[in-house]
Design a protein around this motif. Structure first.
Motif, mmCIF file in Angstrom:
data_model
loop_
_atom_site.group_PDB
_atom_site.id
_atom_site.type_symbol
_atom_site.label_atom_id
_atom_site.label_comp_id
_atom_site.label_asym_id
_atom_site.label_seq_id
_atom_site.Cartn_x
_atom_site.Cartn_y
_atom_site.Cartn_z
ATOM 1 N N ILE A 58 -6.676 -0.251 1.925
ATOM 2 C CA ILE A 58 -6.125 1.105 1.842
ATOM 3 C C ILE A 58 -6.361 1.858 3.149
ATOM 4 C CG2 ILE A 58 -6.497 3.378 0.793
ATOM 5 C CD1 ILE A 58 -6.775 2.031 -1.883
ATOM 6 N N ILE A 59 -7.570 1.750 3.694
ATOM 7 C CA ILE A 59 -7.887 2.419 4.956
ATOM 8 C C ILE A 59 -6.993 1.892 6.076
ATOM 9 C CG2 ILE A 59 -9.666 2.732 6.722
ATOM 10 C CD1 ILE A 59 -11.732 2.648 4.447
ATOM 11 N N SER A 60 -6.828 0.564 6.131
ATOM 12 C CA SER A 60 -5.979 -0.054 7.151
ATOM 13 C C SER A 60 -4.534 0.404 7.020
ATOM 14 C CB SER A 60 -6.067 -1.576 7.038
ATOM 15 O OG SER A 60 -5.187 -2.211 7.945
ATOM 16 N N ALA A 79 -8.968 -4.150 -18.805
ATOM 17 C CA ALA A 79 -9.173 -5.544 -19.204
ATOM 18 C C ALA A 79 -7.916 -6.365 -18.939
ATOM 19 C CB ALA A 79 -9.529 -5.618 -20.688
ATOM 20 N N GLY A 80 -8.103 -7.545 -18.348
ATOM 21 C CA GLY A 80 -7.001 -8.460 -18.121
ATOM 22 C C GLY A 80 -6.043 -8.089 -17.020
ATOM 23 N N PHE A 81 -6.329 -7.005 -16.286
ATOM 24 C CA PHE A 81 -5.409 -6.574 -15.226
ATOM 25 C C PHE A 81 -5.409 -7.590 -14.088
ATOM 26 C CE2 PHE A 81 -4.518 -4.336 -11.225
ATOM 27 C CZ PHE A 81 -3.296 -3.765 -11.527
ATOM 28 N N LYS A 82 -4.217 -7.864 -13.554
ATOM 29 C CA LYS A 82 -4.068 -8.804 -12.456
ATOM 30 C C LYS A 82 -3.687 -8.059 -11.182
ATOM 31 C CE LYS A 82 -5.233 -12.187 -14.959
ATOM 32 N NZ LYS A 82 -6.604 -12.731 -14.782
ATOM 33 N N ASN A 83 -4.454 -8.330 -10.137
ATOM 34 C CA ASN A 83 -4.294 -7.645 -8.866
ATOM 35 C C ASN A 83 -2.886 -7.831 -8.293
ATOM 36 O OD1 ASN A 83 -5.915 -6.172 -6.761
ATOM 37 N ND2 ASN A 83 -5.111 -7.822 -5.497
ATOM 38 N N GLN A 84 -2.333 -6.752 -7.725
ATOM 39 C CA GLN A 84 -0.987 -6.763 -7.165
ATOM 40 C C GLN A 84 -1.045 -6.597 -5.646
ATOM 41 O OE1 GLN A 84 1.978 -6.712 -9.401
ATOM 42 N NE2 GLN A 84 0.354 -7.357 -10.797
ATOM 43 N N VAL A 130 0.350 1.170 0.002
ATOM 44 C CA VAL A 130 -0.756 2.047 -0.407
ATOM 45 C C VAL A 130 -0.652 2.357 -1.901
ATOM 46 C CG1 VAL A 130 -1.715 4.372 -0.179
ATOM 47 C CG2 VAL A 130 -1.167 3.049 1.863
ATOM 48 N N ASN A 131 0.578 2.592 -2.399
ATOM 49 C CA ASN A 131 0.761 2.876 -3.825
ATOM 50 C C ASN A 131 0.288 1.712 -4.687
ATOM 51 O OD1 ASN A 131 1.860 5.355 -3.208
ATOM 52 N ND2 ASN A 131 3.981 4.696 -3.428
#
Length: 253
Positions: free
Chosen positions: A221-223, A32-37, A19-20
């Protein structure tokens, strides 16, 4: 002790970590340029075997009976290309294709990033605000006489009709080995090299947006929250069962 306590507690810890990470993705959707974790989870037995040995002759999935608890064994970065958004600012730069900008961070040394929301400070240095100075092809700070310049697709900076400098665009052999040191910033334990011409194209006056998908992140997040609450309820029930067993079962008289 009842093994179920460990399983429920492990579910709480892994759920909270997930969740964090998801919440951090959502908070950086406009970075800008952020990559999903995302977190990578495995059972405790799998994680223990992987830590003990990489050899099949030594490692065995049969490590005895026990609760197959989950652990957050790693964190994964999705380096897929984000969408390009035009800003009209000459100091904004987006990378189309492979590569990272090289920035001399004030706190972490040389870092790699896809964030190209640059500025020119009072000393004439091209900087990434809040991070540090952008480096050129010789790994030196870039100095300009203002924000009025032209950038070619391969990173050459043209100012007042002459080539002033060139951006350092870095690549790494294995992106999965990059270590995250901030939101959208990475370091390579095995080093990096200058990208070859043709694997990238720089677009001036634009930025690469975060590749986070809000719909996907919110549903996850809900899951995860539902799973967290379920583990919490299981832990409360088992604690109550233990309390009854200790204080009432077998009570004399």
């Amino acid at each position: 002790m009842n093994r179920g306590f460990y399983s429920a507690a492990a579910g709480l810890l892994t759920g909270q970590k997930a969740v964090n990470v998801l919440a951090n993705n959502v908070s950086n959707v406009n970075t800008a340029g952020f990559k999903n974790q995302s977190t990578i989870q495995s059972s405790f037995s799998e994680y223990l075997i992987a830590r003990l040995s990489d050899s099949n002759k030594i490692a065995s999935p049969d490590i005895g009976t026990g609760a197959y608890m989950t652990v957050n064994s790693a964190q994964f970065s999705d380096f897929t290309q984000g969408s390009i958004e035009e800003t009209g600012r000459s100091v904004d730069v987006a990378i189309q294709g492979e590569g990272f900008f090289l920035v001399q961070s004030d706190t972490d040394g040389e870092v790699l990033t896809r964030n190209g929301q640059f500025e020119v400070n009072e000393n004439g240095n091209l900087i990434l605000p809040g991070v540090g100075r952008v480096l050129n092809s010789n790994k030196q700070p870039i100095t300009l006489t203002g924000s009025d310049f032209t950038l070619s697709s391969n990173g050459r900076i043209i100012q007042n009709g002459a080539e002033k400098d060139a951006l350092y665009i870095a690549t790494v052999a294995n992106k999965n080995e990059l270590t995250q040191v901030g939101n959208g910033f990475f370091q390579s334990p095995n080093g990096f090299q200058q990208a070859a011409t043709g694997v990238y194209s720089l677009i001036q006056g634009s930025i690469e947006k975060s590749n986070t998908d809000m719909t996907t992140e919110m549903s996850q997040i809900i899951s995860r929250q539902n799973n967290f609450q379920s583990c919490s309820q299981v832990l409360k029930i088992m604690d109550r069962i233990s309390e009854i067993s200790a204080n009432q079962v077998g009570k004399v008289g």
